[in-house]
Write a protein that holds these residues in place. Structure first.
Motif, short mmCIF file in Angstrom:
data_model
loop_
_atom_site.label_atom_id
_atom_site.label_comp_id
_atom_site.label_asym_id
_atom_site.label_seq_id
_atom_site.Cartn_x
_atom_site.Cartn_y
_atom_site.Cartn_z
N SER A 1 -25.04 -38.95 -25.77
CA SER A 1 -24.61 -37.87 -24.99
C SER A 1 -23.11 -37.43 -25.21
N THR B 1 -19.94 -35.33 -23.48
CA THR B 1 -19.31 -34.56 -22.02
C THR B 1 -17.99 -34.21 -22.52
N CYS B 2 -17.98 -32.84 -22.51
CA CYS B 2 -16.62 -31.99 -22.87
C CYS B 2 -15.71 -32.01 -21.74
N ASN C 1 -16.27 -26.74 -19.98
CA ASN C 1 -15.87 -27.90 -19.06
C ASN C 1 -16.88 -28.70 -18.68
N ASN C 2 -16.92 -29.61 -18.53
CA ASN C 2 -17.93 -30.60 -17.91
C ASN C 2 -19.52 -30.23 -18.69
N ALA C 3 -19.29 -29.58 -19.80
CA ALA C 3 -20.87 -29.49 -20.33
C ALA C 3 -21.16 -30.75 -21.09
N LEU C 4 -22.31 -30.80 -20.82
CA LEU C 4 -23.37 -31.86 -21.33
C LEU C 4 -24.02 -31.80 -22.36
N GLU D 1 -22.68 -42.55 -23.68
CA GLU D 1 -21.97 -41.29 -23.26
C GLU D 1 -20.71 -41.34 -24.02
N LYS E 1 -16.84 -38.98 -24.13
CA LYS E 1 -16.35 -37.75 -23.75
C LYS E 1 -15.20 -37.12 -24.88
#
Length: 507
Positions: A423, A425-426, A443-446, A472, A474
């Motif tokens: 996964s 997370t941006c 921002n915070n897009a998953l 995950e 980032k």
């Protein structure tokens, strides 16, 4: 973002400009003592006791303040003043003028012998790496190198140039201006040749190799029968399903370079041809399985921070990302895919077929194109909330996604989690303000892997082994330079990211 532009200034200077704006390398024939930059690198001896040549001339140029610092270290530590492969940084002058160099970095190169070639190559790399690391720590942006060890220490210039190239790739980080100022013409010629070869290699990988670029899809009808899906020329015997005997002997990286080249050729014809080529090439992925396990935590002994990215992280990103560290990634036009490969190069693992070469950004790009194009409707439905920042897919797929000559878009992020079973997370910096659409949406897009119809277990992409739990990662939308904060409202342009940087957690 793209490759490296070669600019010949004159007979004594050639520039290599990384066209994403991250770095300029100059190869110059001349006297390093005349360079005006943030730091000069001085090749000295382990006592740091100048014994003529460039070392003595730099002492004369800088003056007593610099010499006194060096002498004090020399007297205190004698032969340990600067061991081979290490570097020491000194303030150049007490009362600096605008035309003065602020710092001198002393380093000690190894003496070359064929019998100890591997060891001395490592030590030469350490000279460059240590010097660049000090420059990064002091937040310098320009540095000038001589040809370390290529004089009295007899290091072959071509091999020394290759060492320098690799060090600059990995350790330039926040330094935007690297110069090699070379006094001897043969050494200058050798460095120029090697940097030209490197730039051409990067550009050929960006636009595919010259031989693959010249490939065309024949309009002549072929005799009935099955043909190799990579070269399209060799007929397959009954005992082969996909690759001819010649192509089956290629390394993994060569297979995927040609794989991507086939996709580019198809994209030049039409989107429908690209879809068809994805379907034809997809079975190859099963022959090259992949299991991806990236590093998760930052280790200062292993990982190099990206100071510019850290500036964005601390000053413009939401607090939930502040417990992370950005690590440096090569900005050669493939930074998103470089980031994901870097996370296994820096201590993670990829499980590949026995005897194959390492995972490459080209392979990831090729896999991602196939995954996204063949499942585009599913991804569009899953990420409908991102449509405002995605743009037209068919145009992006044919003109940009199949090439690494432009900034990667959010389209690439949709399918990469499925390709690697991770996964993502941006973190998107709020440089343009909280009303910026990209900040609001990204921002915070998953981004997560596609799942099976029962929505309970992860779906494995072709050729990718599925694990029971997604990992995950980032990613920071960054830039190679800090934003211009003081620009007038009339001249201020909207900030646009041009670099992806992976974020690691703290121990």
């Amino acid at each position: 973002m793209s490759g490296i532009e070669i600019k010949k200034i004159d007979a004594n200077c050639t520039l290599f400009v990384f066209t994403n704006g991250s770095l300029t390398v100059a190869i110059r024939h001349g006297d390093i003592g005349k360079e005006i930059c943030d730091a000069l690198v001085n090749s000295t001896n382990k006592y740091m006791n100048p014994n003529g040549g460039v070392d003595s001339s730099i002492h004369i140029k800088m003056g007593q303040f610099y010499t006194d610092q060096v002498v004090s270290i020399h007297k205190a530590m004698e032969e340990n003043a600067c061991p081979v492969g290490q570097a020491r940084i000194f303030i150049a002058k007490f009362d600096l003028k605008e035309t003065d160099v602020p710092f001198v970095i002393n380093t000690v190169g190894p003496i070359y012998t064929e019998a100890e070639k591997e060891h001395v190559t490592f030590m030469l790399a350490s000279c460059y790496n240590s010097s660049l690391t000090l420059a990064n720590i002091y937040q310098l942006t320009s540095i000038a190198f001589p040809a370390i060890s290529c004089g009295a220490n007899r290091f072959p210039p071509r091999e020394a140039a290759r060492v320098a190239i690799e060090s600059v790739r990995q350790f330039s980080c926040n330094i935007k201006d690297v110069r090699f100022v070379l006094f001897d013409r043969p050494v200058y010629d050798a460095f120029l040749r090697e940097w030209t070869k490197y730039a051409q290699q990067v550009n050929n990988e960006t636009h595919t190799t010259n031989s693959l670029l010249s490939m065309t899809i024949s309009t002549e009808p072929k005799p009935a029968g099955r043909y190799c899906v990579i070269c399209k020329e060799q007929r397959l015997p009954i005992d082969r399903q996909l690759l001819c005997s010649t192509c089956s002997e290629l390394t993994r990286s060569e297979i995927f370079s040609r794989f991507l080249a086939r996709l580019r050729i198809a994209a030049d014809i039409s989107y429908n041809e690209l879809v068809h080529e994805c379907e034809v090439l997809k079975p190859i992925l099963r022959s090259y399985p992949l299991f991806y396990t990236p590093i998760k935590t930052f280790d200062a002994n292993i990982h190099k921070r990206d100071n510019v990215a850290e500036y964005y992280l601390n000053d413009y990103c939401t607090k939930n990302f502040h417990n992370s560290k950005p690590i440096a990634v090569v900005g050669d036009g493939n930074c998103l895919y470089n980031s994901l490969v870097r996370l296994v190069e820096a201590g993670g693992t990829t499980t590949l077929a026995a005897g194959t070469s390492a995972l490459t950004p080209v392979e990831l790009r090729a896999r991602n194109i196939v995954e996204l194009i063949l499942n585009i409707r599913v991804y569009q439905a899953q990420y409908q909330h991102l449509s405002a920042v995605l743009g037209k897919f068919e145009q992006y797929a044919t003109k940009e996604m199949v090439r690494d000559s432009t900034l990667v878009s959010a389209w690439d992020l949709l399918s990469l989690p499925t390709v690697l079973n991770i996964s993502i997370t941006c973190a998107y910096p709020c440089v343009n303000g909280e009303k910026d659409l990209e900040f609001i949406v990204l921002n915070n897009a998953l981004f997560i892997p596609l799942v099976k119809d029962n929505n309970t277990s992860p779906k494995s992409a072709e050729g990718t082994e599925a694990s029971s739990e997604s990992i995950e990662i980032k990613l920071l939308f960054s830039h190679s330079h800090r934003p211009i904060i003081n620009a007038s409202p009339n001249n201020k342009k909207k900030w646009v990211p041009n670099h992806f940087v992976p974020l690691l957690g703290l121990k």
